[in-house]
Each structure stands twice: as structure tokens, then as C-alpha cells.
Write an enzyme that holds these catalytic residues in place. Structure first.
Site, short mmCIF file in Angstrom:
data_model
loop_
_atom_site.label_atom_id
_atom_site.label_comp_id
_atom_site.label_asym_id
_atom_site.label_seq_id
_atom_site.Cartn_x
_atom_site.Cartn_y
_atom_site.Cartn_z
N VAL A 76 -16.26 23.54 19.36
CA VAL A 76 -16.44 22.42 20.14
C VAL A 76 -16.22 21.05 19.30
O VAL A 76 -16.31 21.41 17.89
CB VAL A 76 -17.96 22.34 20.83
CG1 VAL A 76 -18.08 23.64 21.79
CG2 VAL A 76 -18.97 22.58 19.85
N SER A 130 -7.91 25.62 9.81
CA SER A 130 -6.44 24.55 9.78
C SER A 130 -5.27 25.34 10.33
O SER A 130 -5.02 26.41 10.46
CB SER A 130 -6.31 24.24 8.16
OG SER A 130 -5.33 23.40 8.42
N LYS A 185 -12.68 22.46 3.55
CA LYS A 185 -11.51 22.02 4.61
C LYS A 185 -11.48 20.51 4.74
O LYS A 185 -10.50 19.89 4.84
CB LYS A 185 -12.22 22.36 5.93
CG LYS A 185 -11.58 21.76 7.15
CD LYS A 185 -10.29 22.35 7.32
CE LYS A 185 -9.41 22.05 8.56
NZ LYS A 185 -9.62 20.88 9.24
N HIS A 188 -9.01 19.77 1.86
CA HIS A 188 -7.96 20.21 2.37
C HIS A 188 -7.17 18.71 3.18
O HIS A 188 -6.08 18.60 3.19
CB HIS A 188 -8.01 21.47 3.52
CG HIS A 188 -6.73 21.58 4.28
ND1 HIS A 188 -6.61 20.80 5.42
CD2 HIS A 188 -5.90 22.35 4.34
CE1 HIS A 188 -5.72 21.36 6.07
NE2 HIS A 188 -4.91 22.18 5.35
N ASN A 189 -7.98 18.44 4.20
CA ASN A 189 -7.65 17.36 5.01
C ASN A 189 -7.29 16.11 4.29
O ASN A 189 -6.38 15.24 4.69
CB ASN A 189 -8.63 16.96 6.14
CG ASN A 189 -8.73 18.10 7.38
OD1 ASN A 189 -8.22 19.11 6.98
ND2 ASN A 189 -9.16 17.76 8.61
N GLU A 192 -4.10 16.50 2.80
CA GLU A 192 -3.02 16.05 3.90
C GLU A 192 -2.74 14.74 4.08
O GLU A 192 -1.64 14.29 4.11
CB GLU A 192 -3.69 16.84 5.04
CG GLU A 192 -2.90 16.85 6.42
CD GLU A 192 -3.61 17.16 7.55
OE1 GLU A 192 -4.03 18.53 7.38
OE2 GLU A 192 -3.85 16.60 8.69
#
Ligand code: NBP
Length: 484
Positions: A76, A130, A185, A188-189, A192
Site C-alpha cells: 500500500v 523493484s 532499496k 538503489h533508487n 537509478e
């Protein structure tokens, strides 16, 4: 009601639905629930029809259908919605049950949730997911961290639904304690953001500097995808350049140049500032998006200054090869900085992150997946304590070989008025990192001059602090020495 479902998933938007279908494909029985319960029925009658997926119209119904230990995964919106669901689930769960948050939560929230739930005997896992919609459906990169006691029960499900490398290894492993899954994460972003901005800078150099059209650039990115730059983002860039609008013109030319963001790049930058890690490239990538958002101001300023990008002359093929090498080198710096940040966070939080595993988790399924991550894993496997990726022999050699081309591209960009904030920031970072003596001696002198902040001396042991009365009218009292 049969209590035999393997896992419950709350949240039937794009990520939740696709993860459920993926779990079902892998032989797991899933109970699906959503706040707007009409979406449960729509899902069961639609994409889930004919599968083993079952639905629930209340949390109590969801929990009642789960085998023990109960595993409930939240897909969510991040933030208070997650806390609200946790509060509502608590009275329905027993000690030893597991709550997993698969949303893009900020890692301090996951730290807090793990501690709070541990007081109730509930295992909390915060997992990075991801790969977007397709990743969720056919194999995401999963980065779970939190209560380690939950991992044996989750591991078979997570590793079977995760993406696999060409060698068949799952792009999912246990990251570490507390909020480390969401931290990894987040980085990671951030990476990116950096990869995307670097590609955009090359695109502008090619288009505005070298005068390439969309078809020519599409060919360049396709060729690059057959080199060490092989990656999902290079591949989709080539695809994007091939798409035409209804009038036959490249669709890309019709897209407004203002970038959006949802905050994970910003969090990465903020965290780097908090931990004192020079994460220059990712931070520049976030600021580049902020600058892009100032569209009206930029247009007015361009007119006022009569500014324009100058054409880049010279052999086009040579420039394109220089650009490719510069992109590869800058990308190495971006990942190197990202791993420096994770290393510091791991030390400070006692997460004991395994960086080879992290690279492995990103090797497939996620947006930054690339061939290059296999080399990063090798680097950390041969030296788990590697402080800077560029010190690994493979990456050192690429950086050394690429430096002349990288400097040429950066210098030409500055000369021609092509903004390349990430490309140039990465180069300055490397120059600084390779500089045994930086001008920070002057900086310390300035700080001591105006604020009596003291300095250390090259001819005295570290930890001895000195203050000079620079003007002859200052006192002998030094400021308290501490680092923020
Ligand atoms: P969204 O982020 O759009 O969230 C939709 C879900 O949140 C629906 O189930 C919705 O219920 C529920 N929800 C909302 Br919104 N407000 C609520 C509230 N006040 N109370 C209860 N439920 C509420 O879905 P998503 O794009 O599938 O992403 C899910 C999570 O995964 C997010 O944290 C996202 O950041 C993360 N993520 C997304 C992607 C991606 O590519 N989209 C990739 C990786 C991670 P409703 O139907 O009743 O409104």
C-alpha cells in the site's frame, strides 16, 4: 474456513496484484485484501479468475485464512497507511506471525516498526521491491530486512518469485537487520536517479552538441547496449528514441522537459549528508530534476542571456566513443559512491551488509539491472571491505583507461554550454579522491581565523588541535572541537 493460505497480501493496486499473480504462478496460495473491497471482487473476477487466489473483505477474514506463522504483506501507499494497517492487524495476529511492508517506506519508519512490533512478538520485515509492474508480475528484485527470525518462513516464497540471473540465482537474499532492506532499496533508487540523469546528459550532448537525430541516437544506444554499458536503462532509452508520435515525429521531442520525483533520491542525498558521505553524483541528479522543474524561469533566462548550446565539431564517431567511455566511468563513480554510503550506514547501524549480495539482488528484475553489477559482485566477493569500488583492479583499469576521454567530454561540455552536472561532478569527485593533498588546509585556516575552530598540523600527530591568533588581536580561547 480452511486455514491453508501461504500468505496474505493487502493492497490491490498495480504492485500488489502483480505480486499476487506471481506468487500464484509459483504455487503459493494467496489471500488478497484491499481497503476498497470492490477491488477484491474485481480482481478475483478479472486477472485472478481461474487461479488459486482467494479474497477477503475484512482483515479478520484475511487473517483467518492464513496458515501459521501468518504472513501478511502490505503493498500500500507508504507512510501512515502502513502504520494504520499494522495497528488494525495487531489484535488479529499472534506471537511469531510476520508483517511484511513491501512499499517504498523510508527506512527510519521500518526501524521504528520493527522495534514496536517486536514488543508484541510480531516479526516485522521491510522489503524493497523493484522492477515496477512487470518485475512484480514476472520476477522483481527483492531486498528484505528486519526480523531475521522471519526469513526462514519467507525465503522460499521470496526467492521463488524473485527475478533470476542468467546463472539462475535469485535476485533476493536477506539484507540485514531493522530498516536495512528499505535502506538498500532507497540507495538503489538513488542510483537509478544517477544512471538516468547520466544517460540524459549523453542524449543532450549527442542531440544539441553533435546534432544527431533520434534515429541516429537510437542506433548509438543500441550499440552501447552491446558493450559494458549493457543495462535495462540503456535498452529502454534506445526503445524510447524509436517511438514516433501520430505525426511521425519522435515522441520524445514532444515531451515537456520537467522531471518528476517521488522522494527516494532526495532521501538518499539527505542520508549521505547525515552520514558525511560525498554522494555527489546522485545528489546532482536530484538537483537536476529540481532545475528541470523551473521551466518558465529557464526559458526566460535563456532569452535574457541569449544563451545557446554551441555545436561540437570534430569526428563524430570519436566523440561518441569518448562519450561512451565517459558514461561508463561516471557510472562506476555513481555506484562506488552508493556503496560507500551503504558501507557507512552498515557500520553505524551494525547491519553487517553483504555488498556482494546487494549487487547480486540488483543483477536482475530491477530498473538498474545491468551486466556491470556482476563485476561489482565479483569486486566485493574478492574484498568484502573494499572502501571504494574504483580500487578494485577491474574498475581501476576502466577508470584509468577512460580518464582522457572523460576529461575531453567534460571540457567540451563546459566549453559548449551543455549542462552535464553528473558527468562533471563524478570527475571532480574522482580527482578529489585521487588527490593526496586537498586545499582543505586553507579551509581549516579560514575556520580557525574567523571562528577559532582549530586545526591539526601535518608535522604533529592526528588528534592534536592548534589555534593561531591570525590577526594579533584575537584571544587564546579556541572553539570546542567537534565534527557535525
Ligand atoms: P499505490 O502506491 O498507488 O497504493 C495503492 C494502495 O494503497 C491501494 O491498495 C489503496 O487502497 C491503498 N491506500 C491508499 Br492509496 N490510501 C489508503 C488509506 N488511507 N487507507 C488504506 N489503504 C489505502 O500502489 P502501488 O503503485 O501498487 O504501490 C504499492 C507500494 O509499492 C507503494 O508503497 C509504492 O511506493 C511501492 N512501489 C511501487 C512501484 C511501482 O512501480 N508502482 C514499484 C516499487 C514499489 P484503495 O484501493 O482502497 O485506494
Amino acid at each position: 474456513m480452511r486455514m491453508n493460505a501461504d500468505i496474505g497480501v493487502i493492497g490491490l493496486a498495480v504492485m500488489g496484484q502483480n505480486l499476487i499473480l506471481n506468487m500464484n504462478d509459483n504455487g503459493y496460495k494467496v489471500v488478497a485484501y484491499n481497503r476498497t473491497t470492490a477491488k477484491v471482487d474485481q480482481f478475483l473476477e478479472g486477472p485472478a479468475k481461474g487461479t488459486n487466489i482467494v479474497g477477503a473483505h475484512s482483515l479478520a477474514q484475511l487473517v483467518a485464512q492464513l496458515s501459521v506463522p501468518r504472513k501478511v504483506m502490505l503493498m500500500v501507499r507508504a507512510g501512515t497507511v502502513v502504520d494504520d494497517f499494522i495497528q488494525a492487524l495487531l489484535p488479529l495476529l499472534d506471537e511469531g506471525d510476520i508483517i511484511i511492508d513491501g512499499g517504498n517506506s523510508n527506512f527510519p519508519d521500518s526501524n521504528r516498526r520493527m522495534t514496536e512490533l517486536a514488543e508484541h512478538g510480531i516479526h516485522f520485515v521491510g522489503t524493497g521491491v523493484s522492477g515496477g509492474e512487470l518485475g512484480a508480475r514476472f520476477g522483481p528484485s527483492l531486498m528484505p530486512g528486519g526480523a531475521a527470525a522471519a526469513w526462514p518462513a519467507l525465503k522460499p516464497i521470496f526467492q521463488s518469485i524473485a527475478a533470476k540471473t542468467d546463472a539462475g540465482e535469485p535476485c533476493c537474499d536477506w539484507v540485514g537487520a531493522a530498516g536495512s532492506g528499505h535502506f538498500v532499496k532507497m540507495v538503489h533508487n538513488g542510483i537509478e536517479y544517477g544512471d538516468m540523469q547520466l544517460i540524459c546528459e549523453c542524449y543532450q550532448f549527442m542531440q544539441a552538441g553533435l546534432g544527431l537525430n533520434a534515429a541516429q541516437m537510437q542506433q548509438v544506444f543500441s550499440d552501447w547496449n552491446d558493450s559494458e554499458l549493457n543495462s535495462y536503462l540503456i535498452e529502454i532509452t534506445a526503445d524510447i528514441l524509436a517511438v514516433k508520435d501520430d505525426d511521425g515525429a519522435p515522441l520524445l521531442d514532444k515531451i515537456l522537459d520537467t522531471a518528476g520525483q517521488k522522494g527516494t533520491g532526495k532521501w538518499t542525498g539527505i542520508n549521505a549528508l547525515d552520514l558525511g558521505i560525498p554522494l555527489t553524483l546522485i545528489s546532482e541528479a536530484v538537483f537536476a530534476r529540481c532545475l528541470s522543474a523551473l521551466k518558465d524561469q529557464r526559458q526566460q533566462a535563456q532569452q535574457l542571456f541569449g544563451a545557446d548550446i554551441s555545436a561540437v565539431s570534430g569526428d563524430r564517431a570519436e566523440w561518441l566513443e569518448a562519450l561512451r567511455q565517459a558514461l561508463l566511468a561516471a557510472k562506476i563513480i555513481s555506484y562506488a559512491q552508493g556503496f560507500m554510503l551503504m558501507r557507512e550506514a552498515s557500520e553505524q547501524n551494525h547491519w553487517d551488509l553483504n555488498f556482494g549480495n546487494v549487487a547480486m539482488m540488483w543483477r536482475g528484475g530491477c530498473i538498474i539491472r545491468s551486466a556491470f553489477l556482476g563485476n561489482i559482485r565479483d569486486a566485493f566477493e574478492s574484498d568484502p571491505q573494499l572502501p571504494f569500488l574504483g580500487l578494485d583492479p577491474y574498475f581501476k583499469q576502466i577508470l584509468q583507461q577512460s580518464l582522457p576521454a572523460w576529461r575531453k567530454v567534460a571540457a567540451k561540455a563546459i566549453e559548449s554550454g551543455i549542462p552535464m552536472p553528473c558527468m562533471t561532478a563524478a570527475l571532480s569527485f574522482l580527482d578529489g579522491y585521487l588527490c593526496g593533498r586537498l586545499p582543505a588546509n586553507l579551509l581549516q585556516a579560514q575556520r580557525d581565523y574567523f571562528g577559532a575552530h582549530t586545526y591539526e598540523r601535518v608535522d604533529r600527530p592526528r588528534g592534536e588541535f592548534f589555534h593561531t591568533d591570525w590577526t594579533g588581536s584575537g584571544g587564546d580561547v579556541a572553539s570546542t572541537t567537534y565534527d557535525a
